[in-house]
Design a protein around this motif. Structure first.
Motif, PDB file in Angstrom:
ATOM      1  N   GLY A 212      35.809  23.291  33.714  1.00  0.00           N
ATOM      2  CA  GLY A 212      34.813  24.113  34.579  1.00  0.00           C
ATOM      3  C   GLY A 212      35.822  25.357  35.191  1.00  0.00           C
ATOM      4  O   GLY A 212      35.456  26.309  35.307  1.00  0.00           O
ATOM      5  N   MET A 213      37.016  24.799  35.653  1.00  0.00           N
ATOM      6  CA  MET A 213      38.013  25.946  36.237  1.00  0.00           C
ATOM      7  C   MET A 213      38.490  26.831  35.100  1.00  0.00           C
ATOM      8  O   MET A 213      38.501  28.016  35.325  1.00  0.00           O
ATOM      9  N   GLY A 214      38.799  26.306  33.946  1.00  0.00           N
ATOM     10  CA  GLY A 214      38.995  27.094  32.875  1.00  0.00           C
ATOM     11  C   GLY A 214      37.750  28.095  32.373  1.00  0.00           C
ATOM     12  O   GLY A 214      38.227  29.123  32.174  1.00  0.00           O
ATOM     13  N   ALA A 215      36.752  27.704  32.475  1.00  0.00           N
ATOM     14  CA  ALA A 215      35.678  28.640  32.262  1.00  0.00           C
ATOM     15  C   ALA A 215      35.504  29.855  33.210  1.00  0.00           C
ATOM     16  O   ALA A 215      35.423  30.848  33.023  1.00  0.00           O
ATOM     17  N   LEU A 216      35.847  29.425  34.615  1.00  0.00           N
ATOM     18  CA  LEU A 216      35.775  30.489  35.460  1.00  0.00           C
ATOM     19  C   LEU A 216      36.978  31.272  35.482  1.00  0.00           C
ATOM     20  O   LEU A 216      36.728  32.481  36.052  1.00  0.00           O
ATOM     21  N   ALA A 217      38.167  30.823  35.187  1.00  0.00           N
ATOM     22  CA  ALA A 217      39.084  31.551  35.290  1.00  0.00           C
ATOM     23  C   ALA A 217      38.856  32.846  34.274  1.00  0.00           C
ATOM     24  O   ALA A 217      39.456  33.768  34.380  1.00  0.00           O
ATOM     25  N   GLY A 218      38.194  32.327  32.947  1.00  0.00           N
ATOM     26  CA  GLY A 218      38.023  33.393  32.154  1.00  0.00           C
ATOM     27  C   GLY A 218      37.134  34.694  32.749  1.00  0.00           C
ATOM     28  O   GLY A 218      37.385  35.920  32.364  1.00  0.00           O
ATOM     29  N   VAL A 219      36.187  34.220  33.656  1.00  0.00           N
ATOM     30  CA  VAL A 219      35.322  35.126  33.923  1.00  0.00           C
ATOM     31  C   VAL A 219      36.084  36.033  35.058  1.00  0.00           C
ATOM     32  O   VAL A 219      36.172  37.214  35.390  1.00  0.00           O
ATOM     33  N   ALA A 220      37.100  35.258  35.789  1.00  0.00           N
ATOM     34  CA  ALA A 220      37.829  35.859  36.694  1.00  0.00           C
ATOM     35  C   ALA A 220      38.814  37.170  36.362  1.00  0.00           C
ATOM     36  O   ALA A 220      39.134  38.072  36.679  1.00  0.00           O
ATOM     37  N   SER A 221      39.381  36.834  34.950  1.00  0.00           N
ATOM     38  CA  SER A 221      40.256  37.542  34.433  1.00  0.00           C
ATOM     39  C   SER A 221      39.405  38.960  33.880  1.00  0.00           C
ATOM     40  O   SER A 221      40.041  40.190  33.883  1.00  0.00           O
ATOM     41  N   ALA A 222      38.289  38.778  33.663  1.00  0.00           N
ATOM     42  CA  ALA A 222      37.493  39.933  33.243  1.00  0.00           C
ATOM     43  C   ALA A 222      36.878  40.711  34.347  1.00  0.00           C
ATOM     44  O   ALA A 222      36.436  41.930  34.327  1.00  0.00           O
ATOM     45  N   ALA A 223      37.140  40.277  35.628  1.00  0.00           N
ATOM     46  CA  ALA A 223      36.480  40.651  36.735  1.00  0.00           C
ATOM     47  C   ALA A 223      37.723  41.497  37.464  1.00  0.00           C
ATOM     48  O   ALA A 223      37.306  41.959  38.616  1.00  0.00           O
ATOM     49  N   HIS A 224      38.713  41.683  37.247  1.00  0.00           N
ATOM     50  CA  HIS A 224      39.840  42.518  37.975  1.00  0.00           C
ATOM     51  C   HIS A 224      39.355  43.733  38.304  1.00  0.00           C
ATOM     52  O   HIS A 224      40.128  44.190  39.463  1.00  0.00           O
ATOM     53  N   THR A 225      38.738  44.572  37.683  1.00  0.00           N
ATOM     54  CA  THR A 225      38.416  45.984  38.124  1.00  0.00           C
ATOM     55  C   THR A 225      37.428  45.656  39.329  1.00  0.00           C
ATOM     56  O   THR A 225      37.446  46.738  39.982  1.00  0.00           O
ATOM     57  N   ILE A 226      36.570  44.550  39.513  1.00  0.00           N
ATOM     58  CA  ILE A 226      35.653  44.983  40.871  1.00  0.00           C
ATOM     59  C   ILE A 226      35.993  43.987  41.744  1.00  0.00           C
ATOM     60  O   ILE A 226      35.267  43.966  42.868  1.00  0.00           O
ATOM     61  N   VAL A 227      36.671  42.995  41.474  1.00  0.00           N
ATOM     62  CA  VAL A 227      37.162  41.975  42.633  1.00  0.00           C
ATOM     63  C   VAL A 227      38.516  42.101  42.924  1.00  0.00           C
ATOM     64  O   VAL A 227      39.361  41.945  42.294  1.00  0.00           O
ATOM     65  N   PRO A 228      38.984  42.740  43.969  1.00  0.00           N
ATOM     66  CA  PRO A 228      40.173  43.193  44.350  1.00  0.00           C
ATOM     67  C   PRO A 228      41.254  41.756  44.521  1.00  0.00           C
ATOM     68  O   PRO A 228      42.372  41.991  44.229  1.00  0.00           O
TER      69      PRO A 228
END
Length: 195
Positions: free
Chosen positions: A55-71
């Protein structure tokens, strides 16, 4: 046009978290059900740990894609802070949704549970978007029908509640500029027995 583009990226980010959260809810439900039937405690713990790691691996993938909008994701260790926070908060919400779903239909139809679980993860992720904390809190409070009172478990009564906040504007400004606004906003929560 920039505001619309930003809103679209935020919506896409939350939709991606919702999808991952829905799948994660389904997988975790299956892991828990299988773990209940495994007789050996270490195997049971291993199954639950495997579910958390996936689960955390899947969410980490989403987090890496969100670097432009999540400071916060741009900071050192920020991606893992976001991942663990969203995982823990989303899993807690999805667990509560599973209990409610079981009470309502005894898991005969788990599809509403998966959608609700995804929403829990998306709400947890939305708390990291700059300037959305207050809006989500207001939306959540407005969406929950109450009579301006709450029942506290094991208290044997109904209580009136008031919540005050100071420092919201400063917290939003710092969050937008630096990605964090810790220890800026303060709350006062008052409650007393309802008449």
């Amino acid at each position: 046009m920039a505001g619309t583009n930003e809103a679209g990226r935020r919506a896409a980010h939350l939709a991606a978290v919702w999808c991952v959260g829905g799948v994660l809810t389904a997988v975790q439900l299956q892991v828990v059900l299988i773990a209940l039937f495994v007789g050996v405690a270490p195997a049971r713990g291993g199954l639950l740990a495997l579910g958390a790691v996936l689960g955390m691996g899947a969410l980490a993938g989403v987090a890496s894609a969100a670097h432009t909008i999540v400071p916060r994701v741009r900071r050192p260790r920020g991606r893992w802070t976001w991942t663990v926070s969203v995982y823990v908060s989303g899993t807690a919400g999805a667990s509560a949704a599973a209990v409610v779903n079981f009470e309502i239909n005894h898991l005969e139809n788990a599809l509403p549970l998966y959608a609700a679980g995804g929403s829990c993860y998306a709400l947890a992720a939305a708390l990291f978007l700059p300037g959305t904390r207050f809006k989500l809190g207001s939306l959540g409070a407005a969406a929950v029908p109450t009579e301006h009172s709450v029942t506290l478990s094991d208290s044997g009564g109904t209580w009136q509640v008031e919540v005050y906040s100071v420092g919201r504007a400063e917290a939003e400004r710092l969050s937008a500029e630096t990605g964090t606004a810790e220890k800026v906003e303060r709350y006062l929560v008052r409650f007393w027995r309802a008449a």
